[in-house]
Write an enzyme that holds these catalytic residues in place. Structure first.
Site, mmCIF file in Angstrom:
data_model
loop_
_atom_site.group_PDB
_atom_site.id
_atom_site.type_symbol
_atom_site.label_atom_id
_atom_site.label_comp_id
_atom_site.label_asym_id
_atom_site.label_seq_id
_atom_site.Cartn_x
_atom_site.Cartn_y
_atom_site.Cartn_z
ATOM 1 N N ASN A 162 0.378 7.271 -7.861
ATOM 2 C CA ASN A 162 1.448 7.811 -6.878
ATOM 3 C C ASN A 162 2.924 7.355 -7.628
ATOM 4 O O ASN A 162 3.702 8.184 -7.648
ATOM 5 C CB ASN A 162 1.231 7.307 -5.680
ATOM 6 C CG ASN A 162 0.227 7.924 -4.807
ATOM 7 O OD1 ASN A 162 -0.232 9.066 -5.267
ATOM 8 N ND2 ASN A 162 -0.274 7.677 -3.777
ATOM 9 N N THR A 204 0.976 -1.078 0.002
ATOM 10 C CA THR A 204 0.052 0.043 0.179
ATOM 11 C C THR A 204 0.720 1.411 0.120
ATOM 12 O O THR A 204 1.927 1.186 0.366
ATOM 13 C CB THR A 204 -1.023 -0.053 1.221
ATOM 14 O OG1 THR A 204 -0.250 0.055 2.489
ATOM 15 C CG2 THR A 204 -1.852 -1.020 1.142
ATOM 16 N N CYS A 205 0.194 2.495 -0.493
ATOM 17 C CA CYS A 205 1.000 3.652 -0.306
ATOM 18 C C CYS A 205 1.365 4.090 1.099
ATOM 19 O O CYS A 205 0.495 3.600 1.767
ATOM 20 C CB CYS A 205 0.245 4.740 -1.037
ATOM 21 S SG CYS A 205 0.063 4.603 -2.692
ATOM 22 N N PRO A 206 2.583 4.476 1.369
ATOM 23 C CA PRO A 206 3.697 4.803 0.267
ATOM 24 C C PRO A 206 4.668 3.958 0.146
ATOM 25 O O PRO A 206 5.618 3.949 -0.635
ATOM 26 C CB PRO A 206 4.257 5.948 1.300
ATOM 27 C CG PRO A 206 4.265 5.694 2.651
ATOM 28 C CD PRO A 206 2.819 4.897 2.575
ATOM 29 N N MET A 207 4.347 2.653 0.542
ATOM 30 C CA MET A 207 5.356 1.501 0.358
ATOM 31 C C MET A 207 5.446 1.057 -0.970
ATOM 32 O O MET A 207 6.445 0.558 -1.665
ATOM 33 C CB MET A 207 5.037 0.417 1.070
ATOM 34 C CG MET A 207 5.467 0.525 2.581
ATOM 35 S SD MET A 207 7.178 1.238 2.837
ATOM 36 C CE MET A 207 8.068 -0.163 2.363
#
Length: 84
Positions: free
Chosen positions: A50, A17-20
């Protein structure tokens, strides 16, 4: 004579998931030679936006965005920026 292009590095971040999503993408890009290709498989609109935006802001080129199997996954093909 120019060396043939190396095959693209494959990175599957569909479980991230964001930000990963971009952290993993950036780590992969950082370990690649300039001009190398990275094919990133990701899931969802937010990671797609992103990772695309972040890679471009660092000077990398998005060569292609493909929908994969119609289940929300996409494959981005990124060319790492040239040095200098």
């Amino acid at each position: 004579m120019k060396e043939p292009d190396a095959p693209p590095l494959l990175l599957d971040i569909t479980s991230e998931t964001c930000p990963m999503t971009f952290v993993r993408t950036r780590l992969a890009l950082d370990g690649m030679p300039a001009g190398g290709l990275l094919r990133v498989t990701l899931r969802g609109e937010e990671p797609l936006k992103n990772v695309t935006r972040s890679a471009q802001s660092l000077g990398h080129t998005i060569l292609a965005t493909e929908e994969a199997a119609g289940d929300g996954r996409h494959i981005l093909t990124i060319r790492k920026k040239e040095e200098g």
